[in-house]
Design a protein around this motif. Structure first.
Motif, short mmCIF file in Angstrom:
data_model
loop_
_atom_site.label_atom_id
_atom_site.label_comp_id
_atom_site.label_asym_id
_atom_site.label_seq_id
_atom_site.Cartn_x
_atom_site.Cartn_y
_atom_site.Cartn_z
N PHE A 1 15.38 -14.29 -10.02
CA PHE A 1 14.93 -13.20 -9.10
C PHE A 1 13.78 -12.49 -9.30
O PHE A 1 13.89 -11.74 -10.44
N LEU A 2 12.71 -12.54 -8.63
CA LEU A 2 11.68 -11.71 -8.98
C LEU A 2 11.20 -10.91 -7.81
O LEU A 2 11.01 -11.57 -6.47
N VAL A 3 10.89 -9.72 -7.97
CA VAL A 3 10.26 -8.91 -6.65
C VAL A 3 8.95 -8.51 -7.19
O VAL A 3 8.78 -7.94 -8.15
N LEU A 4 7.95 -9.13 -6.21
CA LEU A 4 6.65 -8.63 -6.44
C LEU A 4 5.94 -7.76 -5.28
O LEU A 4 6.13 -7.97 -4.14
N ALA A 5 6.09 -6.51 -5.58
CA ALA A 5 5.77 -5.32 -4.94
C ALA A 5 4.09 -4.92 -4.93
O ALA A 5 3.63 -4.91 -6.01
N THR A 6 3.56 -4.71 -3.51
CA THR A 6 2.21 -4.24 -3.51
C THR A 6 2.32 -2.89 -2.97
O THR A 6 3.11 -2.56 -2.17
N GLN A 7 1.22 -2.09 -3.44
CA GLN A 7 0.96 -1.05 -2.77
C GLN A 7 -0.57 -0.58 -2.79
O GLN A 7 -1.13 -1.04 -3.78
N ASN A 8 -0.96 0.32 -1.97
CA ASN A 8 -2.35 0.61 -1.86
C ASN A 8 -2.68 2.11 -2.33
O ASN A 8 -1.90 3.23 -2.09
N PRO A 9 -3.39 2.35 -3.58
CA PRO A 9 -3.44 3.79 -3.99
C PRO A 9 -4.10 4.81 -3.45
O PRO A 9 -4.13 5.94 -3.47
N ILE A 10 -4.96 4.30 -2.01
CA ILE A 10 -5.85 5.15 -1.71
C ILE A 10 -5.55 5.40 -0.17
O ILE A 10 -5.93 6.74 0.24
N GLU A 11 -4.82 4.68 0.46
CA GLU A 11 -4.45 5.12 1.78
C GLU A 11 -2.95 5.56 1.73
O GLU A 11 -1.73 5.04 1.77
N GLN A 12 -3.02 7.06 1.78
CA GLN A 12 -1.68 7.92 1.69
C GLN A 12 -0.83 7.94 3.10
O GLN A 12 0.29 8.42 3.15
N GLY A 13 -1.81 8.08 4.23
CA GLY A 13 -1.05 8.39 5.68
C GLY A 13 -0.14 7.45 5.95
O GLY A 13 -0.30 6.22 5.91
N GLY A 14 0.96 7.87 6.32
CA GLY A 14 2.09 7.31 6.66
C GLY A 14 2.83 6.44 5.67
O GLY A 14 3.55 5.32 5.89
N THR A 15 2.75 6.87 4.39
CA THR A 15 3.63 6.22 3.24
C THR A 15 4.56 7.16 2.49
O THR A 15 4.36 8.43 2.86
#
Length: 321
Positions: free
Chosen positions: A148-162
């Motif tokens: 079982f592996l969770v590969l999560a992504t996130q954008n470091p520059i767009e903080q609106g609505g996060t």
């Protein structure tokens, strides 16, 4: 029992085949590919934080296609509910009983795309499953399967609505890494391949084979001096003046598992101090909470760990028995 040299050779060959296959989708990023694969074999989870268009989702998809198990994709949005991830229990009027409808978390490879766009309530639905591999719904605990592996992504520059991931969530990721932009040669190959038809990658190994590789990696020899070296690095993160919260015990265990896999992936039956140095930053940087003054001065967690690696003396031995 220490892993045999012939087992290490098989492990290295299989690991190389996996990396070669994934690299068809992510050109010029061999180290990142190997790092993510090593985390998967070490029973960890990966947080990919990078700018848009660098291939985060493509990497996660390539990993899912390379391992011939089940994979799913969850697009995290502000209106996503915990039940949309874990599944829900529904009453069937014809049968007169409740039935469980499994959510997308029940898969071998789960892509959690833009994980920080979901609310904290929804993010918390991953806490149990990422730590224990189980989901509890209406008092019933169900296993999601192995591996079982969770590969999560996130954008470091767009903080609106996060919504910033809490420390308890971050600590459940074995590593945090980024892909970065490809070099000129890789970019040219990407542009030249734009007109070619797209297709799925061929599956290389089954989930059972991945579990076998996990078991083999646990047999890699770890010299007590290596464990002491990891402990001293962890202790130094807790005493650093720039740090408010240092590396947890879970973080130390994660690095210990990861270096064993990394050693086997590179054909060795034992862990070396270089393995620890190579993996300390991706394994530890997201676990540090810096003092506000240090953050204001531009200090980064990676820089703090880098300095600690310079200050903490590694063992003189190479780690062999």
């Amino acid at each position: 029992m220490t892993i045999a040299p012939e087992q290490a050779a098989w492990f290295t060959d299989t690991f190389s085949l996996l990396a070669d296959n994934v690299e068809q989708a992510i050109l010029g990023k061999r180290h990142v590919v190997e790092l993510v694969l090593a985390t998967a074999i070490s029973e960890g989870h990966v947080l990919l934080e990078d700018f848009p268009g660098t291939g985060k989702t493509a990497l996660a998809r390539a990993i899912g296609q390379t391992i011939t198990g089940t994979n799913s994709r969850i697009q995290f949005t502000p209106d996503l509910l915990p039940g949309d991830i874990t599944g829900i229990t529904v009453y069937d009027q014809k049968k007169g009983e409740f039935e469980f409808h499994a959510g997308p978390i029940f898969a071998n490879i789960v892509l959690a795309d833009e994980i920080n766009r979901a609310s904290p309530k929804t993010q918390s639905a991953l806490l149990e499953v990422m730590e224990e591999g189980n989901v509890t719904i209406d008092g019933v605990t169900r296993a999601v399967g192995d591996p079982f592996l969770v590969l999560a992504t996130q954008n470091p520059i767009e903080q609106g609505g996060t919504y910033r991931l809490p420390e308890a969530q971050l600590d459940r990721f074995m590593i945090k890494t980024s892909i970065g932009y490809p070099d000129e040669a890789a970019t040219l190959r990407i542009l030249q391949g734009v007109s070619q038809p797209k297709g799925e990658l061929t599956g290389i190994v089954s989930p059972d084979t991945l579990v076998t590789m996990t078991d083999m990696s646990r047999s890699v020899y770890v010299n007590p001096l290596i464990s002491d070296y990891i402990m001293r690095i962890v202790d130094a993160t807790r005493r650093a003046t720039e740090v408010r919260l240092g590396v947890s015990v879970r973080g130390a265990i994660s690095l210990s598992k990861l270096v064993m896999t990394w050693a086997a992936a590179h054909g060795r039956t034992f862990v070396t101090p270089d393995d620890v140095r190579d993996l300390a930053i991706p394994a530890f940087s997201h676990r540090l909470v810096l003092e506000p003054e240090a953050e204001f001065d531009g200090v980064t967690a990676a820089a703090v760990i880098g300095q600690i690696l310079l200050d903490v003396t590694p063992p003189r031995e190479n780690g062999a028995a």
